[in-house]
Design a protein around this motif. Structure first.
Motif, PDB file in Angstrom:
ATOM      1  N   ASN A 192     -31.437  29.730 -12.861  1.00 56.40           N
ATOM      2  CA  ASN A 192     -31.352  28.910 -11.660  1.00 56.40           C
ATOM      3  C   ASN A 192     -31.157  29.745 -10.404  1.00 56.40           C
ATOM      4  OD1 ASN A 192     -31.764  26.433 -12.993  1.00 56.40           O
ATOM      5  ND2 ASN A 192     -29.637  26.413 -13.675  1.00 56.40           N
ATOM      6  N   GLY A 193     -30.516  30.910 -10.547  1.00 56.62           N
ATOM      7  CA  GLY A 193     -30.419  31.808  -9.409  1.00 56.62           C
ATOM      8  C   GLY A 193     -31.789  32.310  -8.972  1.00 56.62           C
ATOM      9  N   LEU A 194     -32.625  32.708  -9.923  1.00 54.84           N
ATOM     10  CA  LEU A 194     -33.971  33.198  -9.615  1.00 54.84           C
ATOM     11  C   LEU A 194     -34.871  32.075  -9.097  1.00 54.84           C
ATOM     12  CD1 LEU A 194     -34.360  35.531 -12.721  1.00 54.84           C
ATOM     13  CD2 LEU A 194     -34.323  36.301 -10.328  1.00 54.84           C
ATOM     14  N   ARG A 195     -34.769  30.919  -9.717  1.00 54.12           N
ATOM     15  CA  ARG A 195     -35.619  29.791  -9.293  1.00 54.12           C
ATOM     16  C   ARG A 195     -35.255  29.324  -7.887  1.00 54.12           C
ATOM     17  NH1 ARG A 195     -38.538  27.765 -13.683  1.00 54.12           N
ATOM     18  NH2 ARG A 195     -38.866  25.735 -12.715  1.00 54.12           N
ATOM     19  N   ALA A 196     -33.972  29.385  -7.551  1.00 57.31           N
ATOM     20  CA  ALA A 196     -33.544  28.985  -6.211  1.00 57.31           C
ATOM     21  C   ALA A 196     -34.134  29.889  -5.136  1.00 57.31           C
ATOM     22  CB  ALA A 196     -32.012  28.992  -6.128  1.00 57.31           C
ATOM     23  N   MET A 197     -34.462  31.137  -5.496  1.00 57.75           N
ATOM     24  CA  MET A 197     -35.079  32.067  -4.543  1.00 57.75           C
ATOM     25  C   MET A 197     -36.575  31.809  -4.377  1.00 57.75           C
ATOM     26  SD  MET A 197     -33.495  35.597  -6.035  1.00 57.75           S
ATOM     27  CE  MET A 197     -31.788  35.689  -6.546  1.00 57.75           C
ATOM     28  N   GLY A 198     -37.163  31.134  -5.343  1.00 58.92           N
ATOM     29  CA  GLY A 198     -38.604  30.890  -5.307  1.00 58.92           C
ATOM     30  C   GLY A 198     -39.369  31.582  -6.417  1.00 58.92           C
ATOM     31  N   TYR A 199     -38.668  32.255  -7.340  1.00 59.40           N
ATOM     32  CA  TYR A 199     -39.340  32.875  -8.483  1.00 59.40           C
ATOM     33  C   TYR A 199     -39.699  31.815  -9.521  1.00 59.40           C
ATOM     34  CZ  TYR A 199     -38.134  37.679  -7.078  1.00 59.40           C
ATOM     35  OH  TYR A 199     -38.025  38.886  -6.421  1.00 59.40           O
ATOM     36  N   ASP A 200     -40.757  32.080 -10.261  1.00 57.72           N
ATOM     37  CA  ASP A 200     -41.186  31.239 -11.366  1.00 57.72           C
ATOM     38  C   ASP A 200     -40.713  31.888 -12.660  1.00 57.72           C
ATOM     39  OD1 ASP A 200     -42.491  29.736 -13.288  1.00 57.72           O
ATOM     40  OD2 ASP A 200     -44.518  30.283 -12.640  1.00 57.72           O
ATOM     41  N   THR A 201     -39.860  31.197 -13.428  1.00 58.97           N
ATOM     42  CA  THR A 201     -39.393  31.732 -14.700  1.00 58.97           C
ATOM     43  C   THR A 201     -40.108  31.061 -15.873  1.00 58.97           C
ATOM     44  OG1 THR A 201     -37.507  30.189 -14.810  1.00 58.97           O
ATOM     45  CG2 THR A 201     -37.138  32.321 -13.747  1.00 58.97           C
ATOM     46  N   GLY A 202     -41.257  30.488 -15.613  1.00 63.24           N
ATOM     47  CA  GLY A 202     -42.116  29.972 -16.662  1.00 63.24           C
ATOM     48  C   GLY A 202     -41.491  28.845 -17.450  1.00 63.24           C
ATOM     49  N   GLY A 203     -41.791  28.797 -18.744  1.00 61.41           N
ATOM     50  CA  GLY A 203     -41.297  27.736 -19.611  1.00 61.41           C
ATOM     51  C   GLY A 203     -40.076  28.128 -20.406  1.00 61.41           C
ATOM     52  N   SER A 204     -39.428  29.226 -20.048  1.00 58.18           N
ATOM     53  CA  SER A 204     -38.290  29.706 -20.818  1.00 58.18           C
ATOM     54  C   SER A 204     -37.111  28.745 -20.742  1.00 58.18           C
ATOM     55  CB  SER A 204     -37.848  31.079 -20.311  1.00 58.18           C
ATOM     56  OG  SER A 204     -36.648  31.480 -20.950  1.00 58.18           O
ATOM     57  N   VAL A 205     -36.416  28.610 -21.882  1.00 55.00           N
ATOM     58  CA  VAL A 205     -35.180  27.824 -21.934  1.00 55.00           C
ATOM     59  C   VAL A 205     -34.096  28.626 -22.664  1.00 55.00           C
ATOM     60  CG1 VAL A 205     -36.265  25.552 -21.772  1.00 55.00           C
ATOM     61  CG2 VAL A 205     -36.062  26.662 -24.012  1.00 55.00           C
ATOM     62  N   THR A 206     -34.231  29.953 -22.633  1.00 56.32           N
ATOM     63  CA  THR A 206     -33.360  30.849 -23.384  1.00 56.32           C
ATOM     64  C   THR A 206     -32.948  32.034 -22.512  1.00 56.32           C
ATOM     65  OG1 THR A 206     -35.177  32.233 -24.202  1.00 56.32           O
ATOM     66  CG2 THR A 206     -34.648  30.243 -25.496  1.00 56.32           C
ATOM     67  N   PRO A 207     -32.147  32.976 -23.047  1.00 57.44           N
ATOM     68  CA  PRO A 207     -31.778  34.167 -22.277  1.00 57.44           C
ATOM     69  C   PRO A 207     -32.916  35.154 -22.055  1.00 57.44           C
ATOM     70  CG  PRO A 207     -30.156  33.700 -23.967  1.00 57.44           C
ATOM     71  CD  PRO A 207     -31.323  32.844 -24.271  1.00 57.44           C
ATOM     72  N   ILE A 208     -34.089  34.907 -22.627  1.00 51.30           N
ATOM     73  CA  ILE A 208     -35.283  35.669 -22.243  1.00 51.30           C
ATOM     74  C   ILE A 208     -35.853  34.992 -21.007  1.00 51.30           C
ATOM     75  CG2 ILE A 208     -37.611  36.375 -22.912  1.00 51.30           C
ATOM     76  CD1 ILE A 208     -36.692  36.155 -25.841  1.00 51.30           C
ATOM     77  N   ILE A 209     -35.790  35.670 -19.874  1.00 50.19           N
ATOM     78  CA  ILE A 209     -36.211  35.058 -18.615  1.00 50.19           C
ATOM     79  C   ILE A 209     -37.360  35.863 -18.028  1.00 50.19           C
ATOM     80  CG2 ILE A 209     -35.499  34.293 -16.330  1.00 50.19           C
ATOM     81  CD1 ILE A 209     -32.676  34.037 -17.347  1.00 50.19           C
ATOM     82  N   PRO A 210     -38.589  35.360 -18.150  1.00 53.31           N
ATOM     83  CA  PRO A 210     -39.717  36.050 -17.519  1.00 53.31           C
ATOM     84  C   PRO A 210     -39.763  35.741 -16.026  1.00 53.31           C
ATOM     85  CG  PRO A 210     -40.492  34.068 -18.610  1.00 53.31           C
ATOM     86  CD  PRO A 210     -39.005  34.153 -18.875  1.00 53.31           C
ATOM     87  N   VAL A 211     -39.999  36.759 -15.245  1.00 53.85           N
ATOM     88  CA  VAL A 211     -40.237  36.572 -13.807  1.00 53.85           C
ATOM     89  C   VAL A 211     -41.739  36.720 -13.619  1.00 53.85           C
ATOM     90  CG1 VAL A 211     -39.743  37.414 -11.483  1.00 53.85           C
ATOM     91  CG2 VAL A 211     -37.950  37.484 -13.259  1.00 53.85           C
ATOM     92  N   MET A 212     -42.415  35.594 -13.431  1.00 58.01           N
ATOM     93  CA  MET A 212     -43.871  35.576 -13.428  1.00 58.01           C
ATOM     94  C   MET A 212     -44.397  36.188 -12.123  1.00 58.01           C
ATOM     95  SD  MET A 212     -43.862  34.119 -16.350  1.00 58.01           S
ATOM     96  CE  MET A 212     -45.607  33.955 -16.666  1.00 58.01           C
ATOM     97  N   ILE A 213     -45.260  37.201 -12.251  1.00 62.08           N
ATOM     98  CA  ILE A 213     -45.824  37.886 -11.087  1.00 62.08           C
ATOM     99  C   ILE A 213     -47.325  37.615 -10.972  1.00 62.08           C
ATOM    100  CG2 ILE A 213     -46.117  40.095  -9.907  1.00 62.08           C
ATOM    101  CD1 ILE A 213     -43.195  39.239 -10.218  1.00 62.08           C
ATOM    102  N   GLY A 214     -48.067  37.777 -12.060  1.00 63.39           N
ATOM    103  CA  GLY A 214     -49.491  37.431 -12.064  1.00 63.39           C
ATOM    104  C   GLY A 214     -50.418  38.515 -11.575  1.00 63.39           C
ATOM    105  N   ASP A 215     -49.901  39.740 -11.377  1.00 60.14           N
ATOM    106  CA  ASP A 215     -50.734  40.847 -10.916  1.00 60.14           C
ATOM    107  C   ASP A 215     -50.094  42.151 -11.391  1.00 60.14           C
ATOM    108  OD1 ASP A 215     -52.855  41.918  -8.780  1.00 60.14           O
ATOM    109  OD2 ASP A 215     -50.981  43.033  -8.482  1.00 60.14           O
TER     110      ASP A 215
END
Length: 421
Positions: free
Chosen positions: A309-332
């Motif tokens: 929720n800290g990352l998502r509040a900044m505007g990052y996309d953490t994908g479909g994760s619901v666990t302690p594996i948190i991808p920060v989606m970049i796409g490039d």
């Protein structure tokens, strides 16, 4: 005349990344400080790229158990389990894992990768069909390649596509459905209720790789089946010791006759040296700690929620994760390497993931967290992600007015299941 070494000479990707000072791989860790911090290139860094989910690799009790095993057995078993390599320690670990996982029997294997090779290569006969999630771990993919089974891949967590494939298969042939419990790059959870319902309908067996779920999912950390309340219905579960169990090796657990068959037929077991004594002892002690201290699982999920929720509040996309594996989606690829480098220079260790580990356009930073991370460490990580993400143009200059909080895979909840191609 063709030379098989030609492609090695011509492949320049790693060289180019090094020339640009953006090569992120094979970074040598020089020392560890309580699991959550490491030294790389003489710099102390916060580790958020490890699978040491419970932080037990630095626990004094685990280290003492490994030392005592060396004193008793030496450094290696010096042979395969089939012949001279089985130790009383292996059998004790197997018995306690079978009890913990609520299975008839368990078998300890030398690495997590070999564990999946063993299970998936040994079971299908010629003509049997293996239905595999497209996001499955490479060890499941390679196990299938080594088997005599016919591969059919279904879209990620897409039960409609899985049923279409099952319905179109010959009812007379054997069927095996194979999936990760928690997917290692995206951090989402398999639709185990859907998989088991289809398995019952079409007469298939199910193998779930719980490498990233043991010690993470369920009130007691028993994994995906415990989380969903389906432990009695799952046929076979595999797992690894290199994550929550602070060691090396893996386990296959299920019906005693099936485990006995794999024990005698799987080439990755019978032709490999047995799990070294200190590794078996460390895994055994980690299991004991997990059973005695289930609050570590709760703490891990609290941390995961804070970081998602800290990352998502900044505007990052953490994908479909619901666990302690948190991808920060970049796409490039290059933007992914740029963020990795900037974080590295700030003393934060992450993992950039690019093709072929993910498909083109899905490049990401894979972050993962431990129950032993402190709030001060996590706050420092979040501050760096926000400042550097804005500087690199990866997130907005100002925080979005709203975001969708993540619903995590906590006991008693419902996992939002992800479908994608």
């Amino acid at each position: 005349m063709s030379d098989v070494f030609t492609k090695c000479v011509e492949w320049k990707d790693a060289d180019l990344a090094k020339e640009m000072d953006l090569y992120p791989f094979y970074q040598a860790i020089e020392a560890s400080y309580g699991a959550t911090e490491v030294s790389v290139q003489g710099r102390r860094m916060i580790m958020i790229g490890s699978n040491n989910y419970l932080g037990l690799s630095a626990d004094p009790r685990v280290k003492e158990a490994a030392f005592n095993a060396i004193q008793r057995y030496g450094t290696t078993a010096s042979g395969s389990r089939l012949l001279n390599g089985t130790l009383a320690l292996h059998e004790e670990l197997e018995a306690k894992l079978a009890r913990f996982l609520r299975r008839e029997a368990a078998m300890v294997v030398s690495t997590g990768f070999q564990t999946n090779l063993a299970a998936i290569s040994a079971l299908p006969d010629r003509g049997d069909i293996v239905f595999a999630d497209r996001f499955n771990h490479a060890s499941l993919v390679d196990g299938l390649r080594l088997s005599q089974g016919i591969e059919q891949r279904y879209w990620h967590n897409d039960m409609a596509h899985l049923e279409e494939l099952l319905a179109g298969s010959d009812p007379a042939v054997g069927k095996l459905i194979v999936a990760d419990g928690v997917f290692s790059m995206d951090g989402d959870v398999c639709d185990l209720p859907g998989i088991l319902a289809l398995a019952r309908k079409y007469g298939a067996r199910v193998v779930i790789d719980d490498a990233h779920a043991m010690g993470v999912l369920g009130a007691k950390g028993r994994g995906t089946a415990e989380y969903f309340g389906l432990e009695d219905e799952l046929d076979l579960v595999t797992g690894t010791f290199s994550k929550s169990f602070a060691s090396l090796g893996g386990v296959i657990a299920g019906p005693a006759r099936v485990i006995n068959y794999i024990r005698h037929k799987a080439r990755s077991v019978i032709f490999s040296a047995a799990l070294p004594p200190p590794c078996a002892a460390a895994a055994l002690k980690a299991l004991e700690i997990l059973e005695e201290e289930p609050e570590r699982v709760t703490r891990l999920m609290d941390i995961a929620e804070k970081m998602h929720n800290g990352l998502r509040a900044m505007g990052y996309d953490t994908g479909g994760s619901v666990t302690p594996i948190i991808p920060v989606m970049i796409g490039d690829r290059m933007r992914c390497f740029a963020l990795w480098k900037a974080l590295f220079q700030e003393g934060i260790f992450t993992n950039p993931v690019t093709p072929p580990a993910v498909s083109a356009g899905r490049e990401l930073l894979r972050t993962s967290y431990m129950a032993t991370h402190t709030d001060a460490q996590l706050d420092r990580v979040l501050e760096a992600f926000e400042r550097l993400g804005r500087r690199l143009g990866l997130i907005p200059r100002t925080r979005p007015s709203s975001y969708v909080p993540v619903q995590l895979a906590r006991p008693g909840g419902q996992v939002p299941l992800r479908k994608s191609a």
